[in-house]
Design an enzyme around this catalytic site. Structure first.
Site, short mmCIF file in Angstrom:
data_model
loop_
_atom_site.label_atom_id
_atom_site.label_comp_id
_atom_site.label_asym_id
_atom_site.label_seq_id
_atom_site.Cartn_x
_atom_site.Cartn_y
_atom_site.Cartn_z
N GLU A 163 -2.68 -1.84 -5.70
CA GLU A 163 -3.94 -1.19 -5.98
C GLU A 163 -3.73 -0.30 -7.20
OE1 GLU A 163 -7.10 0.53 -2.79
OE2 GLU A 163 -5.06 1.21 -2.68
N ASP A 176 -2.30 1.55 7.61
CA ASP A 176 -1.64 1.20 6.35
C ASP A 176 -1.38 -0.30 6.23
OD1 ASP A 176 -1.64 3.84 5.55
OD2 ASP A 176 0.26 4.25 6.54
N CYS A 210 -14.90 -6.81 15.69
CA CYS A 210 -14.09 -7.91 16.25
C CYS A 210 -13.04 -7.42 17.22
CB CYS A 210 -13.48 -8.75 15.13
SG CYS A 210 -12.12 -7.91 14.28
N ASP A 226 0.85 -1.19 0.00
CA ASP A 226 0.00 0.00 0.00
C ASP A 226 0.88 1.23 0.00
OD1 ASP A 226 -2.41 1.40 0.01
OD2 ASP A 226 -2.30 1.69 2.17
ZN LIG Z 1 -13.05 -6.64 12.57
#
Ligand SMILES: [Zn+2]
Length: 420
Positions: A296, A378, A371, A212
Site C-alpha cells: 500500500e 491485519d 458473511c 500490511d
Molecule cells: Zn464478509
C-alpha cells in the site's frame, strides 16, 4: 544498474580538519545559493540557474578566501543539489528546499570527480584532502572490469582505481563523504555497471504476496504470517527512552550532559544498524519467496493526523523498508505492485466485500456482519492489498502494467540510491 556501496574511512587529525571544513562550506554554499535563488525569484521573478550560481562561487572565493582551500567541484555540487531539490519539489517528489543546519546532522559532501582508490593498500584519495585509510570490507567492482582495466590501472604492482579513467565507460558515479553523529566517517561509492535490470518474472495469484504494516508487529503477510520486531530491537528502544531521560535530567552545557548526549547518539547508531540488518533479512526473505509483492502506498502526511499510527510507522522505519524491498525486487527481477492509500484495505471483508466503515484502529479482530467470516484485522488488510493490486492489473489488462509499476522503483532509486 546502479548500486551504492558504503565504506568506513579513517582520516588522520589533519584530514579530519579538512573534511569538517568541507562539510561546513558545502552547507554554507548550499544555504547561500538557496537564499539567492529565493530572493531573486521573489523580488525580480528571475530564475537563477546552475551557471549563475557557479559563477557567483568565483566571486565568493574572493570574498571568503578560505573557500579556496576546498574542492570546487564539491561546492558546485552543493548548488546542483539545491536546484535538484527544487526540481523534485515541482515534480511532487519532495519538500520545498530549506536551509541545511548542523543540528539536522548535515555532515556530507560529494566528490564528483578525480578521486582514486588504491585497492592494494586500501587507501582513498580525495582532492584537496589526500590519501585516507579505507576499509573495503566487500568488493564493489566487477572482476571483469578490473581484468579489462576499465577504471583501474597497475602502478608499481599496486591496483589503483582512478576516476579519471572513467570517461569512456561512466561506471563510477558521484562519491559521497559523510560523518555520523557518533563521529564515524564514511564514503559511499555509486557504481553503474550498465547491466540492465532483469526483466521481472511472470507471477500468479499463488506466488503473489500482500504486505500490511503492523502496529504491534512489524508486518503482516496475506499468507497469515506475522513478522514481529526482533526482541533485541525492542530492548534497544526501551534503553533509548532511558538514555533520552538521562540527557534531559543533566544540566544544559554541563560536561555530564555532553557525555550523556554522546551515549545517546551511539545508541541511536546501534538501533539504526540493528534495524537495517533486520530489514535486509526480512526484505530478502519476502523477495525470494514470492514473484510479486503488493504494497500500500504510504501517505505519511495523511497519517500524521493519526498519531498512534504515525508513531508506529516511524518506529519501524517503514518507508526505508519499502525502499529496500523495491530495489531488491529490481535486482532479482521480481514485481512490486502498489495500490493507493485510500483503497481502505482494512475495512473491506476480503471474502464478501462488505465495507465496515465503523472499524477503529483499536479493533484487532472482527466478524463480518454480512458473511460471518471472522477476521484478524491485519491479515484481512494484507489479503485485501493483494486482491486489490491483482484486481487493478486485471482491469488494466496485462502484466505490462506490472513491469511499468516497478518503474516506480527506478524513480525511487534514482532519487536516493541504495546503500546495501
Ligand atoms: Zn464478509
Amino acid at each position: 544498474m546502479k548500486r551504492g556501496y558504503r565504506y568506513r574511512i579513517y582520516p588522520n587529525k589533519e584530514q579530519i580538519n579538512l573534511l569538517e571544513q568541507h562539510f561546513g562550506s558545502v552547507r554554507f554554499i548550499y544555504n547561500r545559493s538557496l537564499f539567492i535563488k529565493n530572493t531573486m525569484y521573489s523580488k525580480f521573478k528571475i530564475n537563477v540557474t546552475e551557471v549563475d550560481l557557479n559563477n557567483n562561487l568565483t566571486s565568493l572565493k574572493e570574498q571568503y578566501l578560505w573557500l579556496k582551500d576546498l574542492n570546487s567541484q564539491s561546492l558546485q555540487q552543493a548548488n546542483r543539489n539545491m536546484l535538484t531539490g527544487f526540481k523534485n519539489f515541482f515534480e511532487g517528489n519532495g519538500d520545498y528546499p530549506t536551509r541545511k543546519s548542523k543540528r539536522d546532522n548535515n555532515f556530507s559532501f560529494q566528490v564528483p570527480q578525480n578521486y582514486q582508490i588504491n585497492l592494494t593498500t586500501s587507501k582513498i584519495y580525495l582532492p584537496k584532502i589526500g590519501w585516507i585509510k579505507i576499509v573495503l570490507h566487500r568488493d564493489f567492482l566487477d572482476k571483469e572490469f578490473i581484468k579489462n582495466e576499465l577504471v583501474t590501472k597497475q602502478v608499481n604492482g599496486e591496483l589503483i582505481l582512478d576516476q579519471k579513467l572513467n570517461k569512456e565507460f561512466d561506471i563510477l558515479k558521484t562519491l559521497t563523504v559523510s560523518r555520523t553523529s557518533t563521529g564515524r566517517y564514511h564514503v559511499s561509492i555509486l557504481i553503474d555497471d550498465h547491466i540492465p535490470e532483469p526483466i521481472p518474472v511472470e507471477f500468479h495469484e499463488t506466488t503473489t504476496i500482500g504486505i500490511d504494516i503492523g502496529i504491534k508487529s512489524f508486518a503482516i503477510l496475506s499468507s497469515g504470517e506475522v513478522i514481529d520486531n526482533p526482541k533485541f530491537l525492542k530492548k534497544s528502544l526501551k534503553k533509548l527512552k532511558k538514555l533520552q531521560r538521562a540527557v534531559s535530567r543533566k544540566k544544559i552545557s554541563s560536561k555530564n550532559r555532553k557525555k550523556a548526549v554522546l551515549k545517546l547518539a551511539k545508541h541511536h547508531q546501534l538501533i539504526a544498524n540493528q534495524r537495517n540488518d533486520f530489514q535486509h533479512k526480512v526484505s530478502i526473505k519476502i523477495i525470494s519467496e514470492s514473484q510479486a509483492v503488493c504494497l500500500e502506498d504510504l501517505n505519511v502526511s495523511g497519517m500524521i493526523k493519526n498519531h498512534k499510527l504515525a508513531q508506529a510507522i516511524s518506529d519501524v522505519g517503514w518507508s526505508e523498508f519499502i525502499r529496500k524491498l523495491i530495489y531488491k525486487a529490481e535486482w532479482y527481477g521480481k514485481n512490486i505492485l502498489r495500490i493507493g492509500r485510500f483503497d481502505a484495505s482494512s475495512k473491506l471483508c476480503n471474502v464478501c466485500g462488505y465495507r465496515k466503515d465503523d472499524l477503529t484502529l483499536k479493533t484487532r479482530k472482527w466478524e463480518c456482519p454480512s458473511c460471518k467470516t471472522f477476521h484478524d484485522r491485519d491479515v484481512n488488510a494484507a489479503i485485501n492489498i493483494k486482491n486489490i493490486a491483482l484486481n487493478n492489473l486485471n482491469t488494466v489488462g496485462t502484466t505490462e502494467r506490472a513491469c511499468g509499476l516497478t518503474g516506480i522503483g527506478q524513480r525511487y532509486e534514482a532519487r536516493s540510491h541504495s546503500i546495501y
